[in-house]
Write a protein that holds these residues in place. Structure first.
Motif, mmCIF file in Angstrom:
data_model
loop_
_atom_site.group_PDB
_atom_site.id
_atom_site.type_symbol
_atom_site.label_atom_id
_atom_site.label_comp_id
_atom_site.label_asym_id
_atom_site.label_seq_id
_atom_site.Cartn_x
_atom_site.Cartn_y
_atom_site.Cartn_z
ATOM 1 N N GLU A 2 2.434 -7.272 -4.240
ATOM 2 C CA GLU A 2 1.920 -6.995 -2.733
ATOM 3 C C GLU A 2 0.464 -6.820 -2.548
ATOM 4 O O GLU A 2 0.032 -5.923 -3.288
ATOM 5 C CB GLU A 2 2.964 -6.109 -2.101
ATOM 6 C CG GLU A 2 2.619 -5.612 -0.769
ATOM 7 C CD GLU A 2 3.661 -4.788 -0.105
ATOM 8 O OE1 GLU A 2 4.736 -5.306 0.244
ATOM 9 O OE2 GLU A 2 3.388 -3.561 -0.076
ATOM 10 N N LYS A 4 -2.257 -5.317 0.555
ATOM 11 C CA LYS A 4 -2.451 -4.829 1.673
ATOM 12 C C LYS A 4 -3.630 -5.107 2.442
ATOM 13 O O LYS A 4 -4.766 -4.834 1.836
ATOM 14 C CB LYS A 4 -1.980 -3.271 1.532
ATOM 15 C CG LYS A 4 -1.969 -2.475 3.000
ATOM 16 C CD LYS A 4 -1.427 -1.310 2.895
ATOM 17 C CE LYS A 4 -1.675 -0.345 4.112
ATOM 18 N NZ LYS A 4 -1.271 -1.206 5.388
ATOM 19 N N LYS A 5 -3.455 -5.631 3.693
ATOM 20 C CA LYS A 5 -4.595 -6.013 4.294
ATOM 21 C C LYS A 5 -5.165 -4.691 4.849
ATOM 22 O O LYS A 5 -4.469 -3.666 5.218
ATOM 23 C CB LYS A 5 -4.291 -6.628 5.566
ATOM 24 C CG LYS A 5 -3.912 -8.091 5.441
ATOM 25 C CD LYS A 5 -3.302 -8.752 6.608
ATOM 26 C CE LYS A 5 -4.207 -8.781 7.772
ATOM 27 N NZ LYS A 5 -3.617 -9.768 8.816
ATOM 28 N N PHE A 60 -8.686 -6.567 1.362
ATOM 29 C CA PHE A 60 -7.233 -6.295 0.776
ATOM 30 C C PHE A 60 -7.292 -5.471 -0.487
ATOM 31 O O PHE A 60 -8.174 -5.609 -1.190
ATOM 32 C CB PHE A 60 -6.377 -7.580 1.034
ATOM 33 C CG PHE A 60 -6.559 -8.732 -0.017
ATOM 34 C CD1 PHE A 60 -6.024 -8.458 -1.333
ATOM 35 C CD2 PHE A 60 -7.355 -9.523 0.301
ATOM 36 C CE1 PHE A 60 -6.408 -9.499 -2.085
ATOM 37 C CE2 PHE A 60 -7.531 -10.630 -0.624
ATOM 38 C CZ PHE A 60 -7.092 -10.497 -1.749
ATOM 39 N N GLN A 63 -1.686 -3.841 -3.884
ATOM 40 C CA GLN A 63 -0.495 -2.521 -3.610
ATOM 41 C C GLN A 63 -0.261 -1.677 -4.954
ATOM 42 O O GLN A 63 0.135 -2.588 -5.793
ATOM 43 C CB GLN A 63 0.559 -2.622 -2.808
ATOM 44 C CG GLN A 63 0.121 -2.790 -1.302
ATOM 45 C CD GLN A 63 -0.350 -1.430 -0.798
ATOM 46 O OE1 GLN A 63 -1.459 -0.931 -0.768
ATOM 47 N NE2 GLN A 63 0.641 -0.789 -0.038
ATOM 48 N N TYR A 98 -9.647 -3.651 -5.201
ATOM 49 C CA TYR A 98 -9.897 -4.119 -3.640
ATOM 50 C C TYR A 98 -10.833 -5.435 -3.839
ATOM 51 O O TYR A 98 -11.672 -5.504 -4.309
ATOM 52 C CB TYR A 98 -10.965 -2.928 -2.862
ATOM 53 C CG TYR A 98 -9.956 -1.875 -2.625
ATOM 54 C CD1 TYR A 98 -9.505 -1.601 -1.344
ATOM 55 C CD2 TYR A 98 -9.913 -0.910 -3.916
ATOM 56 C CE1 TYR A 98 -8.786 -0.173 -1.217
ATOM 57 C CE2 TYR A 98 -9.140 0.525 -3.620
ATOM 58 C CZ TYR A 98 -8.496 0.532 -2.341
ATOM 59 O OH TYR A 98 -7.691 1.559 -2.310
ATOM 60 N N ALA A 121 1.058 -7.382 3.144
ATOM 61 C CA ALA A 121 1.590 -6.154 4.062
ATOM 62 C C ALA A 121 0.375 -5.780 5.003
ATOM 63 O O ALA A 121 -0.827 -5.851 4.680
ATOM 64 C CB ALA A 121 1.895 -5.048 3.247
ATOM 65 N N ASP A 122 0.531 -5.354 6.466
ATOM 66 C CA ASP A 122 -0.356 -4.986 7.192
ATOM 67 C C ASP A 122 -0.870 -3.578 7.103
ATOM 68 O O ASP A 122 0.057 -2.919 6.749
ATOM 69 C CB ASP A 122 0.042 -5.424 8.612
ATOM 70 C CG ASP A 122 -0.165 -7.017 9.105
ATOM 71 O OD1 ASP A 122 -1.127 -7.394 8.697
ATOM 72 O OD2 ASP A 122 0.653 -7.547 9.788
#
Length: 122
Positions: A2, A4-5, A60, A63, A98, A121-122
């Protein structure tokens, strides 16, 4: 895996000193070598005195906490994006990585990664 934005705009800067960095900000990364002092921060928090700066980055993160024994995670992501002519700027922390992408390529990058099995994921 995953991704994450992070819903913020970032800038990459070369700075003279650390005195104007807003240490209370949620995101900032400092890199210091014998040749330079670099800062990645939210665009609205760029210090007034910078030697150079480049705005227009989105980010992003991968995760979760990545164990140091894991191999190839960042290589796979960067390879997929490179194959699609999308450049990246990466900052690593103890826990994870990142990935920054220029704003005009950000949604395309996420779409390509999703097509390659990553959850976004937002």
């Amino acid at each position: 895996m995953e991704l994450k934005k992070i819903n913020k705009n970032f800038s990459v800067c070369k700075v003279e000193d650390l005195s104007q960095i807003k240490l209370q900000d949620e995101f900032f990364f400092i890199g210091k070598t014998d040749e330079e002092l670099s800062l990645v921060c939210e665009t609205g928090s760029v210090p007034q005195k910078t030697l150079e700066r480049e705005d227009g980055w989105k980010a992003f993160r991968i995760q979760g906490v990545l164990d140091f024994s894991l191999i190839g995670i960042l290589s796979k992501i960067s390879g997929i994006l490179a194959d699609n002519q999308i450049g990246i700027f990466v900052v690593s922390t103890y826990n994870t990585d990142y990935v920054l992408v220029k704003e005009e390529n950000f949604e395309k990058a996420l779409s390509i990664l999703q097509e390659n099995g990553y959850k976004i994921a937002d």
